[in-house]
Design an enzyme around this catalytic site. Structure first.
Site, short mmCIF file in Angstrom:
data_model
loop_
_atom_site.label_atom_id
_atom_site.label_comp_id
_atom_site.label_asym_id
_atom_site.label_seq_id
_atom_site.Cartn_x
_atom_site.Cartn_y
_atom_site.Cartn_z
N LYS A 1 40.55 41.14 40.34
CA LYS A 1 40.80 39.73 40.62
C LYS A 1 39.78 38.90 39.84
O LYS A 1 38.56 39.07 40.00
CB LYS A 1 40.65 39.47 42.10
CG LYS A 1 41.80 38.69 42.70
CD LYS A 1 41.60 38.62 44.19
CE LYS A 1 42.74 37.87 44.83
NZ LYS A 1 42.46 37.63 46.24
C1 E4P Z 1 44.68 35.60 47.68
O1 E4P Z 1 44.67 36.63 47.08
C2 E4P Z 1 43.60 35.17 48.58
O2 E4P Z 1 42.93 36.30 49.08
C3 E4P Z 1 44.09 34.45 49.80
O3 E4P Z 1 45.51 34.36 49.84
C4 E4P Z 1 43.41 33.17 50.09
O4 E4P Z 1 43.96 32.62 51.25
P1 E4P Z 1 43.22 31.51 52.16
O5 E4P Z 1 43.52 30.19 51.54
O6 E4P Z 1 43.88 31.66 53.48
O7 E4P Z 1 41.78 31.85 52.16
#
Ligand code: E4P
Length: 215
Positions: free
Chosen positions: A83
Site C-alpha cells: 500500500k
Molecule cells: C483502505 O484500504 C483503508 O484501510 C480504509 O478503507 C480506510 O477507511 P476509514 O476511512 O474508515 O479509516
C-alpha cells in the site's frame, strides 16, 4: 465483485474467511495499531488465512524508502500487496515497484486525477476513500464511477477497491457501478447478511415445523 476485509483482526478474518466470501484483506497503520503483535507477524498470519491479496502499508514518505520497505514486506508472503500513499513520491514508488513485479495498492485517493496518475504509474489497485469523502459533504461514489469510466476509456488494468466503506448501501452501490473490489469493515460485512424478513420468516418456519414434528 471481490470482497476484501478492511481489518487486521485475526479472529474476524478467520471467521469471515470460513464463510467463503472473502477474497483478500486490506490493512493500514491505524488498523494494525489496534492489534497486538509484530506488524510482519500479523501480515504473515493474515496471508496464510486468506490466501489472497493482503495490503500492507509503507510508512516512508520518500520513494527510495517506500521501495526498500516494499521489498521487505513483499518477502513476508507471496500474497502481500504494498500500500503506497497517493503523493508524488508514492507515484514514483508505484512505477519502480511495477518494474520490480511487486503488486501495489495506491491508497488515500480522493480525486479521479489521482486515480488516473496511479494507474499510469502502474498501480495494481487504487483505493478511493468514499466514506471520508461522504463525511466531508461530497458524494464518494461519484469518484468510483469516474475512476471506473476513466480506466475503461483508456484500457487501464488497475482495479478499483472501494475503500473507507461505512454501510451496506455502499456495497450495493459499488456492485452496481461494477467496482472490481470492495473492502469492508467487519461490522459492515456482518450487516450484509441480515434482513429482518429473513429472521422473521425463519422463526415462522421453525415454529410451524414444531407442529409437524409431533405427528
Ligand atoms: C483502505 O484500504 C483503508 O484501510 C480504509 O478503507 C480506510 O477507511 P476509514 O476511512 O474508515 O479509516
Amino acid at each position: 465483485m471481490k470482497i476484501f476485509l478492511d481489518t487486521a483482526n485475526i479472529e474476524q478474518i478467520r471467521e469471515a474467511a470460513a464463510l467463503g466470501c472473502v477474497d483478500g484483506v486490506t490493512t493500514n497503520p491505524t488498523l494494525i495499531s489496534r492489534e497486538s503483535g509484530k506488524f510482519e507477524d500479523i501480515i504473515r498470519e493474515i496471508c496464510e488465512i486468506v490466501q489472497g491479496p493482503v495490503s500492507a502499508e509503507v510508512v516512508s514518505t520518500d520513494a527510495a524508502g517506500m521501495v526498500e520497505e516494499a521489498k521487505k514486506l513483499a518477502a513476508i508472503h507471496e500474497c502481500v500487496v504494498i500500500k503506497i500513499p497517493m503523493i508524488k513520491e508514492g507515484v514514483n514508488a508505484l512505477r519502480q515497484l511495477k518494474e520490480l513485479g511487486i503488486p501495489t495498492n495506491c491508497t488515500l485517493v480522493f480525486s479521479s486525477n489521482q486515480a488516473l496518475l496511479a494507474a499510469k504509474a502502474g498501480a495494481t489497485y487504487v483505493s478511493p476513500f468514499i466514506g471520508r469523502l461522504d463525511d466531508a459533504g461530497h458524494v464518494g461514489m461519484d469518484l468510483v464511477r469516474e475512476t471506473l469510466a476513466i480506466y475503461e476509456n483508456y484500457g487501464f488494468d488497475t482495479e478499483v477497491i472501494v475503500a473507507s466503506v461505512r454501510s451496506p448501501l455502499h456495497a450495493v452501490e459499488a456492485a452496481v457501478e461494477g467496482a472490481h473490489v470492495i473492502t469492508l469493515p467487519y461490522g459492515v460485512f456482518e450487516k450484509m447478511f441480515k434482513h429482518p424478513f429473513t429472521d422473521k420468516g425463519l422463526a415462522a418456519f421453525l415454529a410451524d415445523w414444531e407442529k409437524v414434528k409431533g405427528r
